[in-house]
Design an enzyme around this catalytic site. Structure first.
Site, mmCIF file in Angstrom:
data_model
loop_
_atom_site.group_PDB
_atom_site.id
_atom_site.type_symbol
_atom_site.label_atom_id
_atom_site.label_comp_id
_atom_site.label_asym_id
_atom_site.label_seq_id
_atom_site.Cartn_x
_atom_site.Cartn_y
_atom_site.Cartn_z
ATOM 1 C CG HIS A 116 -1.852 -1.120 1.330
ATOM 2 N ND1 HIS A 116 -2.790 -1.394 0.363
ATOM 3 C CD2 HIS A 116 -2.026 -2.061 2.295
ATOM 4 C CE1 HIS A 116 -3.492 -2.463 0.716
ATOM 5 N NE2 HIS A 116 -3.041 -2.879 1.883
ATOM 6 C CB CYS A 170 -8.095 -4.968 4.155
ATOM 7 S SG CYS A 170 -7.950 -3.868 2.738
#
Length: 453
Positions: free
Chosen positions: A10, A42
């Site tokens: 990320h 996630c």
């Protein structure tokens, strides 16, 4: 300007894309030891549970997209050594074994985190899996096809999401955690008690307050989990115990927390000049306490990565800190929290009070008016809001973003009572539930009787 980036998760993706756009003349080289980049971990439980059918949607960048920005991405290349002061690194091509050296003017470290793997007897057996990246998720899906009984170790967000996914796919599920409550880092007992009741109703076995001691099996494959309080037969074990920062490359070269999280300033620079870091490999300024804390969240990572790019040449945009705001959906319940729980505040030595509100989210004359549970935690002396949690079958989670802004700006619970929110019967009451919580926390007004003449 020659820029090297280690890791493309990320934070790495955000840093690389923004750096390429801000400094088009820079030479940017990315070293990534995996065969993919920018995987939204996630979303693993959604993928494992079959909600996400096409895993391609869980990737938001690719080497080809980065190449279009002029970035050189060396996939399956593991950086083995960094000389931060000397501005040099060594890397190994994991396919050919070839080693190379490179130099840099600026180094961006976005190496992320890795699951905690305890040293337990039998942990090397087959069907004991980790849950972090794309390859892990594919292995879990493949192994789960033949598994009737699944055991998840660790009752954090990922663990709870996985037991829900496995239960909905018809598995016999056990959830083990050494703490006596699920999601204890994120929610107070008012919330976790209700969630645990739901999980139990769904047939999930909760083995809380007990520690895994060893695994046993047959023919090299796990068949049993032995804890401090019992034994659980299983066909598959998923370890979701937690994460540790992946920062061995810079150990002894930059300041770190005791757990290895890299300490950065508000401009994302480490204690070593020209070395920047972001994401799960870093500590971050936690506004409720004012301290550097380890809070690995994708939201923190993308913000930090973006700020690295903006501050790479000169300090430009400071980071405002984080409240650790997060959310989760468990069956029909929409849940979110920000800042400190009452429990974590006590652990930090803060003297706090809390207001708990149970109410309908909109007027009862509407066709439906589902209930909500809201808790706001505030410092006793200053009345400063330090945290909040909400749960409802209606999606009211965005209200926690509002509380996050309140914490960011050091607002008090008394100010929360009178913040201007709109009213429309479809959505809320004349007193928004956030206002109502603030009103409940207000101190009574002292009225002195007039003096007698």
């Amino acid at each position: 300007m020659k820029i090297a980036v280690i890791g493309c998760t990320h934070a790495g993706t955000a840093a690389i894309v923004n750096t390429a756009k801000l400094y088009p003349d820079a030479t940017i080289t990315v070293y990534e030891r995996n065969d993919n980049i920018s995987f939204l971990s996630c979303g693993i439980a959604l993928y494992v549970g079959g909600v996400v059918k096409d895993p391609d949607g869980l990737f938001y960048s690719s080497p080809n997209q980065l190449a279009d920005l002029g970035v050189v991405t060396k996939m399956l290349h593991e950086v083995t050594e960094v000389d931060a002061k000397g501005h040099k690194l060594r890397a190994k091509n994991l396919q050919t074994g070839e080693e190379l050296e490179d130099t840099f003017d600026k180094l961006i470290v976005t190496t992320g985190s890795w699951p905690v793997v305890p040293k337990l007897e039998g942990i090397e057996m087959d069907n004991i899996l980790l849950c972090k990246n794309y390859n892990h998720s594919n292995t879990i899906i493949e192994k789960a096809k033949d598994a009737k009984r699944v055991t998840v170790v660790g009752a954090g967000y990922i663990g709870v999401e996985l037991v829900e996914a496995f239960q909905m796919n018809g598995k016999e599920v056990t959830l083990i955690d050494s703490v006596d409550r699920i999601l204890n880092k994120y929610l107070d007992p008012e919330f976790t008690d209700a969630i645990e009741h739901t999980l139990t109703e769904k047939g999930i076995t909760l083995a809380l307050g007990q520690t895994v001691q060893k695994f046993s099996g047959e023919n090299g494959k796990v068949t049993k989990v032995i804890t401090s309080k019992g034994e659980f037969e299983t066909d598959l074990v998923i370890l979701c115990i937690g994460f540790r920062p992946n920062t061995e490359l810079l150990k002894g070269q930059v300041d770190m927390l005791p757990n290895g999280a890299i300490i950065v300033d508000k401009y994302m620079q480490t204690s070593q000049k020209d070395v920047f870091a972001a994401g799960d490999s870093c500590a971050i300024h936690y506004n409720p306490t004012g301290k550097a804390s380890y809070i690995p969240l994708a939201t923190n990572a993308v913000r930090m990565g973006t700020l690295v790019a903006r501050n790479l040449v000169r300090p430009t945009t400071p980071y405002m800190g984080t409240q650790g705001t997060s959310g989760i959906k468990i069956y029909e319940q929409n849940i979110a929290g920000t800042g400190m729980t009452e429990t974590s505040a006590a652990d930090e030595g803060l003297i706090v009070e809390a207001v708990v509100l149970e109410d309908s989210y909109r007027p009862e004359f509407m066709p439906t008016a589902e209930k909500l549970l809201l808790k706001v935690v505030y410092e006793q002396a200053t009345r400063r809001i330090v945290g909040a949690q909400i749960m409802s079958q209606v999606d009211l989670t965005q209200s926690i973003n509002t509380i996050s802004v309140c914490i960011q700006n050091n607002m008090t619970v008394d100010e929360l009572a009178f913040i201007d929110f709109f009213f429309q019967p479809h959505y809320n009451k004349p007193w928004n539930f956030l206002n109502t919580a603030g009103l409940q926390a207000l101190r009574p007004v002292e009225v002195k009787a007039p003096a007698l003449v």
